[in-house]
Write an enzyme that holds these catalytic residues in place. Structure first.
Site, PDB file in Angstrom:
ATOM      1  N   GLY A 143       0.806  -1.214   0.000  1.00 41.66           N
ATOM      2  CA  GLY A 143       0.000   0.000   0.000  1.00 41.66           C
ATOM      3  C   GLY A 143       0.840   1.266   0.000  1.00 41.66           C
ATOM      4  O   GLY A 143       0.673   2.145  -0.839  1.00 41.66           O
ATOM      5  N   MET A 175       4.623   3.269   2.165  1.00 45.07           N
ATOM      6  CA  MET A 175       5.788   3.077   3.022  1.00 45.07           C
ATOM      7  C   MET A 175       6.156   4.375   3.732  1.00 45.07           C
ATOM      8  O   MET A 175       6.236   5.431   3.098  1.00 45.07           O
ATOM      9  CB  MET A 175       6.957   2.548   2.173  1.00 45.07           C
ATOM     10  CG  MET A 175       8.247   2.375   2.926  1.00 45.07           C
ATOM     11  SD  MET A 175       8.105   1.088   4.205  1.00 45.07           S
ATOM     12  CE  MET A 175       9.293   1.708   5.400  1.00 45.07           C
ATOM     13  N   GLU A 197       0.605   5.971   7.490  1.00 49.21           N
ATOM     14  CA  GLU A 197       2.020   6.241   7.198  1.00 49.21           C
ATOM     15  C   GLU A 197       2.493   7.470   7.965  1.00 49.21           C
ATOM     16  O   GLU A 197       3.608   7.497   8.479  1.00 49.21           O
ATOM     17  CB  GLU A 197       2.260   6.419   5.695  1.00 49.21           C
ATOM     18  CG  GLU A 197       1.781   5.277   4.809  1.00 49.21           C
ATOM     19  CD  GLU A 197       2.196   3.896   5.258  1.00 49.21           C
ATOM     20  OE1 GLU A 197       3.232   3.752   5.917  1.00 49.21           O
ATOM     21  OE2 GLU A 197       1.448   2.936   4.972  1.00 49.21           O
ATOM     22  N   GLU A 239       3.614  -1.800  13.881  1.00 47.96           N
ATOM     23  CA  GLU A 239       2.461  -1.977  12.989  1.00 47.96           C
ATOM     24  C   GLU A 239       1.146  -2.101  13.753  1.00 47.96           C
ATOM     25  O   GLU A 239       0.156  -1.474  13.399  1.00 47.96           O
ATOM     26  CB  GLU A 239       2.673  -3.169  12.051  1.00 47.96           C
ATOM     27  CG  GLU A 239       3.835  -2.977  11.059  1.00 47.96           C
ATOM     28  CD  GLU A 239       3.720  -1.720  10.201  1.00 47.96           C
ATOM     29  OE1 GLU A 239       2.639  -1.106  10.160  1.00 47.96           O
ATOM     30  OE2 GLU A 239       4.720  -1.342   9.559  1.00 47.96           O
TER      31      GLU A 239
HETATM   32  N1  B3K Z   1       5.809  -0.601   6.760  1.00 50.40           N
HETATM   33  C1  B3K Z   1       5.290  -0.786   5.439  1.00 50.40           C
HETATM   34  C2  B3K Z   1       5.218  -2.211   5.020  1.00 50.40           C
HETATM   35  C3  B3K Z   1       6.497  -2.764   4.526  1.00 50.40           C
HETATM   36  C4  B3K Z   1       6.287  -4.130   3.949  1.00 50.40           C
HETATM   37  C5  B3K Z   1       7.553  -4.785   3.595  1.00 50.40           C
HETATM   38  N2  B3K Z   1       7.347  -6.041   2.931  1.00 50.40           N
HETATM   39  C6  B3K Z   1       3.955  -0.154   5.276  1.00 50.40           C
HETATM   40  C7  B3K Z   1       3.178   0.049   6.505  1.00 50.40           C
HETATM   41  O1  B3K Z   1       2.851  -0.841   7.243  1.00 50.40           O
HETATM   42  O2  B3K Z   1       2.894   1.170   6.792  1.00 50.40           O
HETATM   43 ZN    ZN Z   2       2.487   0.329   8.915  1.00 49.76          ZN
END
Ligand code: B3K
Ligand code: ZN
Length: 853
Positions: free
Chosen positions: A256, A258, A293, A315
């Site tokens: 989605g 980063m 984000e 997360e």
């Molecule tokens: N932190 C990233 C996700 C990264 C995935 C790597 N395979 C997006 C998010 O959770 O905000």
């Molecule tokens: Zn995230």
């Protein structure tokens, strides 16, 4: 074959060295980008003794390597560069390396790659090692300076811009960060800009960078960003900490978005929106992802993870925060229901099969395979439970302590729980089981009414999951309310704290046996196992004051009816239709809520329910049952729905507001059922008159659901053929509404269409994802669905293993089904496993799924 090594949480050790600063210089070229890295290093006092310096690096061509200016003897293999302790100073030193990489050849979309002529990066989790030699682990935090050399007009990196000239730009990020938050973008881009002043008065320039021509589709994302920034100040006391905040929209992206420091990179489908191109669901998602984000700036970036086992630390918390935000921006009740629908359809499904793992896993082969619904969604639920248990005030105190104590740290779940223990004097050792024990608890409920005392008895069962046979009872916050038989609430919501395997709670002073409303607000991610008294669901659907449980009562009833029809062939129950009619036509209720009540449970969810009953689900029968129910609903509620449709079909100018979106949702739900009766007249005219994508796609879906709409499909493609993100809806709908026996063939035909770019992750996920989501189609007994998905996974895997591995979860429920289907699914899984040069990503997934059967 790719090397497969298992990493264990128990093996954690601090890194051997400290990286005080990093200077990077990029000479960009599609085929031969040069990356110079200067690292200021010193031995890490947390790892006494003299150690070799081992840096991660993959697919790099080493040009030079010096230590303090002198050429160094480095040992290089496929995944690292090592300098031996004997050749290194015992104090601070400078390491210079230069490597060459080829971004244009990078189809995995990890590291530095190209999308439509633009350079961009994706480093989380372990992509930075594809850019330069570096300790690519989140606990190594450092200050980054970046110089980009390229003729492209827009050159971006993390932090603040410091200088630029013709063909170059320099950036400086003052905040120490792990390499996974590094980002670079270079391209011919246009900005949609705005200004923001933080609560303490820092001016911030906000820019959303897109391809020329897309500038007029950024307003909603910008508005969402500004609201997120304000909300985080007001609710969490968190301010933004740089002079600029950049967002870039990219068409080729594995997920989605980063949260790179100061430079968020987004899948273009989660940025670009206009009423003509985006549905109300798209708007909701854009708002949530922009917020997510942005919120990572504190929960993830300022405080990061010590190692990837702690992924849920950032997360789970950030999902929890974005859910809170969306609840505040929109209807909290509707958001909660939607979040639980997602949780059940993705996380409960995962928890119930071969891929089940704890919120904090203890080992992994490929970390990218652990960005899962369990880490994200269940991780967020665990925080919601913690907040319920300690209370809102203590939650706030604990979070303040967390930010104070751990700002600048790479932290652990232990650190996180400790701030709650310190802020509340509570022992959270039993609560911690939510992080270590996989599987969805089943909560059995019985009640008794004796001598004026009402007793609720709960029994929790924590089912075995791969690698975890025996489990301890968890702490479960159970929010409960009691209603009088006349529908009045006699005990408003209270929280029962269950800590034992079996536990009873007594209620005294009631005049009559009450009707319990259990697990209000879905206060814990569990499956409630309760045999309702006759009429109880309908009663709660009519009277419950808790909006979640009001909806849940209707949902439970619908599931019960659907499972009965699928298992026993019983007719559609009229008590369900009556109860549904009552909420649908209750004009005092929020239209969005009524639309949710009209949405029938999905077929996969019914398969999950039937499986939980210890029976084998038959996808064809479930499909027929659901069709029968929607047909009966169309007949029984049709006249009232026609009235609703008329009332809501107004000419108000478009707004993406939750209120207006709710009205559209109810209107379209009505249209879908009405189309089943009228042969498509109303929907065809709705399609022709549509003034928003929500209406356009809603009308098209209604037509396809009623086996109409061929002309509309053609006109949709003629209108939107050049907009790939919009066309994804067109592909997905055709597959979603294909007859089970045709679904695989429809998907195949669409993929083979000239111009369909299956190498783009959005396209691939749309088509293969839609086929996997067509439950009866994917699980068709011919095996055609399994075969097609396996074929395409095998095609994509050599190019983009991460997306192939992600989409392979289509197979995660295979052990649920009958022997014929299991045999066919197993055959496809084994075929994938036997493929030469299967990626480590996909191999790990397939092996875990096969281990179950
Ligand atoms: N932190 C990233 C996700 C990264 C995935 C790597 N395979 C997006 C998010 O959770 O905000
Ligand atoms: Zn995230």
């Amino acid at each position: 074959m790719t090397e497969q090594k298992t990493v264990h949480l128990a093996d954690y050790q601090p890194y051997t060295h400290v990286v005080d600063s990093v200077d990077l210089t990029f000479g960009l070229s599609p085929t031969a980008t040069r990356v110079k890295a200067r690292l200021s290093l010193r031995p890490n006092p947390a790892r006494p003794g003299r150690h070799d310096l081992r840096l991660d690096g993959e697919g790099l061509t080493l040009i030079s390597c010096t230590v303090d200016g002198t050429p160094a003897a480095a040992s290089v293999d496929a995944s690292s560069l090592t300098l031996f302790a004997k050749d290194l100073p015992d104090g601070p030193f400078t390491l210079d390396t230069e490597v060459e990489i080829a971004p244009q050849a990078n189809t995995a979309l990890e590291g530095l790659y190209m999308s439509n002529g633009m350079y961009c990066t994706q480093c989380e989790a372990e992509g930075f090692r594809k850019i330069t030699y570096y300790p690519d682990r989140p606990d190594v935090m450092s200050r980054f300076k970046v110089r980009i050399e390229s003729d492209l007009p827009v050159l971006l990196s993390n932090g603040n811009p410091t200088a630029s000239g013709a063909g170059w730009a320099e950036w400086n990020d003052p905040w120490p960060k792990p390499a996974y938050l590094f980002a670079l973008v270079a391209g011919d881009l246009r900005a949609h800009s705005a200004k923001f002043a933080t609560a303490s008065g820092r001016p911030v320039d906000l820019h959303i960078w897109v391809r020329p021509g897309d500038e007029d589709r950024c307003a909603y994302a910008m508005d969402s960003l500004i609201r997120s920034m304000r909300w985080d100040e007001q609710v969490y006391g968190r301010e933004y900490d740089l002079d600029v905040f950049n967002i870039v929209a990219v068409d080729d992206f594995n997920m989605g978005a980063m949260e790179n420091k100061g430079l968020n990179i987004f899948n273009s489908r989660y940025v670009l929106a206009s009423p003509e191109t985006a549905t109300d669901d798209d708007y909701t998602r854009i708002e949530a992802i922009i917020a997510h984000e942005y919120f990572h700036n504190w929960t993830g970036n300022r405080i990061t993870c010590r190692d990837w086992f702690q992924l849920c630390l950032k997360e789970g918390l950030t999902v929890f925060r974005d859910h809170q935000f969306s609840g505040d921006m929109r209807s909290a009740a509707v958001r909660r229901i939607e979040d639980v629908v997602t949780l059940r359809s993705r996380q409960f499904r995962e928890d119930d099969g071969p891929l089940a793992h704890p919120v904090r896993p203890e080992s992994f082969v490929e970390i990218n395979n652990f960005y899962t619904a369990t880490v994200y969604e269940k991780g967020a639920e665990v925080i919601g439970m913690l907040k319920s248990l300690v209370g809102d005030g203590a939650y706030k105190r604990a979070l303040e302590l967390y930010f104070d104590r751990h700002d600048g740290d790479a932290a652990t779940i232990e650190d996180w729980l400790k701030v709650f223990e310190d802020a509340t004097d509570r022992d959270l050792s039993q609560f911690k089981l939510w992080y270590s024990q996989a599987g969805t608890p089943r909560l059995k409920v019985t009640d008794a009414w004796e001598n004026g005392v009402y007793t609720l008895t709960f029994t929790q069962k924590n089912p075995p999951t791969p690698g975890q046979a025996e489990k301890q009872p968890k702490v479960i916050p159970i929010k409960v309310g009691l209603l009088n038989p006349n529908g009045d609430e006699v005990v408003p919501t209270i929280m029962l704290e269950m800590t034992r395997a079996k536990q009873s709670f007594r209620f005294e002073g009631l005049a009559a046996k009450p009707v319990p409303s259990i697990l209000r607000g879905f206060s814990a991610p569990v499956v409630l196992d309760r045999k309702p008294a006759p009429g109880e669901h309908a009663f709660l659907l009519a009277h419950d004051t808790d909006p979640f449980n009001k909806w849940e009562a209707g949902r439970a009833l619908a599931k019960e009816v659907m499972a009965e029809i699928a298992l026993k062939g019983t007719p559609v129950r009229s008590d369900w239709l009556d109860a549904l009619a009552a909420v649908t036509f209750d004009d005092t209720l929020d239209p969005a809520f009524r639309a949710l009540c009209l949405r029938l449970p999905g077929e996969d969810e019914i398969a999950q329910t039937i499986h939980a009953m210890g029976r084998i689900p038959d996808p064809a029968k479930i499909h027929a049952a659901r069709r029968e129910m929607s047909g009966a609903l169309a007949i029984r509620l049709g006249d009232g729905l026609a009235r609703i449709y008329k009332e809501l079909d107004d000419n108000a100018p478009f707004s993406p507001s939750a209120a207006q979106a709710g009205r559209r949702a109810l209107k379209i739900a009505a249209l879908q059922f009405l189309t089943r009766r009228d042969g498509g007249k109303l929907a065809a005219s709705a399609f022709a008159r549509a003034r928003s994508m929500t209406e356009e796609i809603g009308a098209l879906a209604a037509l396809l659901d009623a086996h109409q709409g061929q002309a509309e499909l053609i006109s949709f493609a003629a209108r939107w053929g050049r907009d790939a993100n919009v066309m994804d809806k067109w592909y997905a709908l055709q597959i979603a509404y294909a007859e089970p026996g045709d679904a695989a063939a429809v998907a195949d035909r669409l993929i083979q269409t000239t111009g369909f770019d299956w190498k783009n992750p959005n396209r691939f996920r749309t088509v293969i994802g839609a086929l996997a989501a067509n439950h009866a189609g994917f699980h068709h007994r011919s095996g055609a669905g399994y075969r097609l998905v396996a074929d395409w996974l095998l095609k994509l895997d050599p190019l983009n293993p991460q997306t192939a591995a992600r989409v392979s979860t289509a197979f995660e429920t295979w052990p649920r089904y009958d022997a014929t289907r299991r045999k066919r699914a197993r055959k496809e899984l084994e075929r994938m496993l036997a493929a030469p040069a299967l990626s480590g990503d996909l191999r790990e997934m397939v092996e875990r799924m096969l281990a179950a059967g």
